[in-house]
Design an enzyme around this catalytic site. Structure first.
Site, PDB file in Angstrom:
ATOM      1  N   GLY A 126      47.227  46.023  36.523  1.00 17.66           N
ATOM      2  CA  GLY A 126      47.129  44.580  36.320  1.00 17.66           C
ATOM      3  C   GLY A 126      46.153  43.959  37.310  1.00 17.66           C
ATOM      4  N   GLN A 127      45.563  42.860  36.929  1.00 22.83           N
ATOM      5  CA  GLN A 127      44.679  42.134  37.840  1.00 22.83           C
ATOM      6  C   GLN A 127      44.583  40.681  37.419  1.00 22.83           C
ATOM      7  OE1 GLN A 127      40.765  43.926  37.809  1.00 22.83           O
ATOM      8  NE2 GLN A 127      40.951  44.530  35.694  1.00 22.83           N
ATOM      9  N   GLY A 128      44.347  39.839  38.411  1.00 24.75           N
ATOM     10  CA  GLY A 128      44.261  38.409  38.130  1.00 24.75           C
ATOM     11  C   GLY A 128      43.588  37.694  39.281  1.00 24.75           C
ATOM     12  N   GLY A 129      43.898  36.409  39.418  1.00 27.58           N
ATOM     13  CA  GLY A 129      43.248  35.602  40.430  1.00 27.58           C
ATOM     14  C   GLY A 129      43.561  36.034  41.852  1.00 27.58           C
ATOM     15  N   GLY A 161      44.317  39.228  42.921  1.00 27.38           N
ATOM     16  CA  GLY A 161      43.887  40.571  43.288  1.00 27.38           C
ATOM     17  C   GLY A 161      44.180  41.585  42.202  1.00 27.38           C
ATOM     18  N   LYS A 214      49.794  45.803  45.439  1.00 29.14           N
ATOM     19  CA  LYS A 214      48.950  44.645  45.144  1.00 29.14           C
ATOM     20  C   LYS A 214      47.902  44.485  46.242  1.00 29.14           C
ATOM     21  CE  LYS A 214      49.614  39.741  43.978  1.00 29.14           C
ATOM     22  NZ  LYS A 214      50.656  38.700  43.906  1.00 29.14           N
ATOM     23  N   ASP A 272      54.791  28.862  39.899  1.00 29.75           N
ATOM     24  CA  ASP A 272      53.954  29.490  38.867  1.00 29.75           C
ATOM     25  C   ASP A 272      54.825  30.287  37.892  1.00 29.75           C
ATOM     26  OD1 ASP A 272      51.602  30.001  37.532  1.00 29.75           O
ATOM     27  OD2 ASP A 272      50.985  31.656  38.825  1.00 29.75           O
TER      28      ASP A 272
END
Length: 423
Positions: free
Chosen positions: A99-102, A104, A120, A217
């Site tokens: 997984g990846q996002g804003g 890291g 992470k 969030d």
């Protein structure tokens, strides 16, 4: 002939040269080993200094300063070395990315004790991301709940900070809802269970943690599922610990478009009711199976929250329900949950219920639904048993002068036929 004494002098010179050569060799070896040792010590010292620099750069001092002020502790949170995390991830091989996002990238790894973990890794050079990582460590040390993902440790002595969590096997709720093959397997019972568990964990954060915590969030992408579809709330990078003498915080607006509390968006005042709004969007997503924002839909339907509320108000909920959960017999239960979602999605925070009230109400509906289904199954079994008994009674001898064979008339009654037994 060799002059007398020359042979002796040759032997003497040889015997002198050998020790000198040996001494030079040993000296060179000692010099080489010594140089290597000095170089190794210098490199080790350099690495130690580099790790100290990274530790400070990654917020280690901030972490040390803030943790003593918290009532929680890091007793169960391990500080991992670089080597302990490089090997489990094959030196952060791309094939290990899950997984990846804003914030890291997340890697799957297997520790030396065979525990499967999620690692992470922050993005390089973004101080705001580092602050979020430190914030997540601080927040998670305050939490102990079965429906919140567990932080196992961290590593701050690398170029970027890293957090180590328990690995949750079944992906995110978002993955399940928006994948056709998976969504068909996510029954209403499972969805209500996930909603109830998530509501319970948020109520815990707001009211039972050592200090109140606002997640900030809440979304289906941050709700992980294990093999039993047990919910695990994750990603506390944007979360805030609320001082006991305050009910709201003024912060820079953070969150995900579509889930963001409109009141918080316009005022920058973050309260626990902001989580309630976001959870209302999650409920709408569970009920409809639709994405929260979609530009493929009509303009009036692009924002799921506002569209969902309007459909519930107009008593048109059935039109937007996910076909995978709507079977005709559970409409009333779905309407009750939809009304909970509608209240959560009130524009004004004061008009929304608390997460504790939501958790209690959903749990009650879940228990009630189980009881209704249990009674329905019992009635079904009784009905089947009654039909079986009736069919059995029609197949036996019913008396003298009548045969067990007969015909069924148009009303479903059996017409018994007299037998010709000579009487």
């Amino acid at each position: 002939m060799v002059p007398p004494g020359i042979g002796c002098r040759a032997k003497e010179s040889q015997s002198t040269i050998i020790p000198i050569a040996l001494g030079i060799s040993i000296g060179l070896l000692v010099l080489l080993v010594g140089s290597s040792l000095v170089y190794w010590l210098l490199q080790k010292r350099k690495l130690v200094k580099l790790k100290e620099k990274w530790f400070q750069q990654n917020g280690g001092l901030m972490l040390q300063q803030r943790l003593p002020n918290q009532t929680g502790s890091m007793e169960t949170t391990k500080v991992f070395s670089t080597e302990e995390l490089e090997k489990p991830t094959d030196n952060y091989n791309k094939s290990r990315v899950i997984g990846q996002g804003g914030c890291g990238v997340v890697y799957k790894g297997i520790l030396s004790d065979n525990r499967v973990v999620a690692i992470k890794k922050s993005k390089i050079g973004e101080q705001s991301q580092i602050e979020q990582f430190i914030n997540e460590v601080i927040v998670l040390t305050q939490i102990n709940h079965r429906n919140v993902v567990k932080l196992l440790g961290c590593c701050l002595e690398t170029e970027v900070p890293m957090l180590v969590y328990e690995f949750i096997t079944n992906g995110t709720l978002s993955d399940h809802l928006h994948d056709k093959s998976r969504s068909s397997l996510l029954s209403w019972d499972k969805r209500l269970k996930i909603a109830t568990e998530t509501a319970g964990s948020l109520a815990y954060l707001h009211y039972e943690a050592s200090m109140p915590i606002i997640h900030q969030d809440v979304k289906t992408a941050n709700i992980l599922l294990d093999e039993n579809h047990t919910a695990k709330v994750s990603d506390f990078g944007a979360s805030r610990i609320v001082p006991l003498d305050q009910t709201q915080l003024t912060t820079l607006v953070q969150g995900t478009f579509g889930y963001l509390d409109p009141e918080y968006f316009h005022t920058s005042h973050l309260t626990d009711k902001s989580d309630v709004y976001s959870f209302g969007v999650v409920l709408a997503e569970l009920l409809t199976g639709k994405k929260v924002i979609s530009f493929d839909r009509l303009e009036s339907e692009r924002n799921l929250a506002t569209y969902f509320v309007s459909m519930v108000k107009d008593d048109r909920l059935v039109e937007v329900l996910d076909d995978n959960i709507h079977n005709g017999s559970n409409v009333e239960e779905l309407k009750k949950v939809a009304n909970v979602a509608k209240r959560c999605l009130s524009v004004k925070g004061d008009d929304r219920p608390t997460m504790k009230e939501v958790a209690v109400e959903l749990d009650g509906l879940r228990v009630q639904g189980k009881q209704v289904r249990k009674e329905a199954n019992l009635n079904k079994k009784e009905s089947e048993y009654s039909l079986s008994a009736s069919a059995h009674s029609l197949s036996i001898d019913v008396g003298v002068g009548y045969s067990s064979t007969g015909t069924i008339d148009s009303m479903g009654n059996q017409a018994l036929t007299p037998t010709d037994d000579g009487r």
